[in-house]
Design an enzyme around this catalytic site. Structure first.
Site, short mmCIF file in Angstrom:
data_model
loop_
_atom_site.label_atom_id
_atom_site.label_comp_id
_atom_site.label_asym_id
_atom_site.label_seq_id
_atom_site.Cartn_x
_atom_site.Cartn_y
_atom_site.Cartn_z
CE LYS A 1 -3.95 -2.07 2.37
NZ LYS A 1 -3.74 -3.36 1.78
CG HIS B 1 -4.15 2.83 1.81
ND1 HIS B 1 -5.06 1.86 1.47
CD2 HIS B 1 -3.25 2.91 0.79
CE1 HIS B 1 -4.73 1.37 0.28
NE2 HIS B 1 -3.64 1.99 -0.16
CB SER C 1 -6.74 4.43 0.03
OG SER C 1 -7.16 4.56 1.37
#
Length: 144
Positions: free
Chosen positions: A45, A72, A113
């Protein structure tokens, strides 16, 4: 060129007094923050973050990514206090994933995200190119 109060930052260096010197110092501190900090290998991420001088207009966007983040917001929870300690404030502009293959010198930026929305991958790629100039770097809106 960075400017403060309509005057070039360079012009403030010698003549702005303590206030101007503080602004110049903060702009210098902002310039020292690395544009990119990501893991050296794997798929992970990432977030695109706007960092700005507190109570100022000078800012820059940075990319941060790591396999250690389950979500995230875990990345942002580490970046935000580090930036605050430097006298900066930051805002997450979005996120996604990066696939980093350092052996083939390839980076692929994709996804989004859930918490922050999709980062502007084209901006993220430009930041990545500044650090990984010898890499092939691509992006897409693909989820996987």
């Amino acid at each position: 060129m960075l400017s403060i109060l309509g005057r070039p930052l360079i012009g403030l260096r010698g003549s702005a007094g303590p206030f101007g010197k503080a602004i110049v110092a903060m702009a210098d501190a902002l310039a020292k923050i690395p544009d990119v900090e990501i893991d050296p290998e794997g798929t992970f991420k990432y977030i695109l973050v706007r960092v700005k001088v507190k109570d100022g207009d000078v800012h820059k966007d940075i990319v941060r990514g790591t396999k250690s983040a389950e979500y995230h917001n875990h990345i942002f929870e580490k970046v935000n206090p580090a930036m605050e300690a430097l006298g900066m404030e930051c805002k997450c502009l979005g996120g996604g994933k990066i696939e980093h293959n350092n052996q083939d010198k390839k980076l692929r930026v994709f996804g989004e995200s859930t918490a922050f929305g999709k980062a502007d991958h084209s901006v993220s790629v430009e930041k990545l190119k500044s650090t990984f100039s010898d890499y092939e770097i691509t992006w897409s809106d693909d989820k996987k």
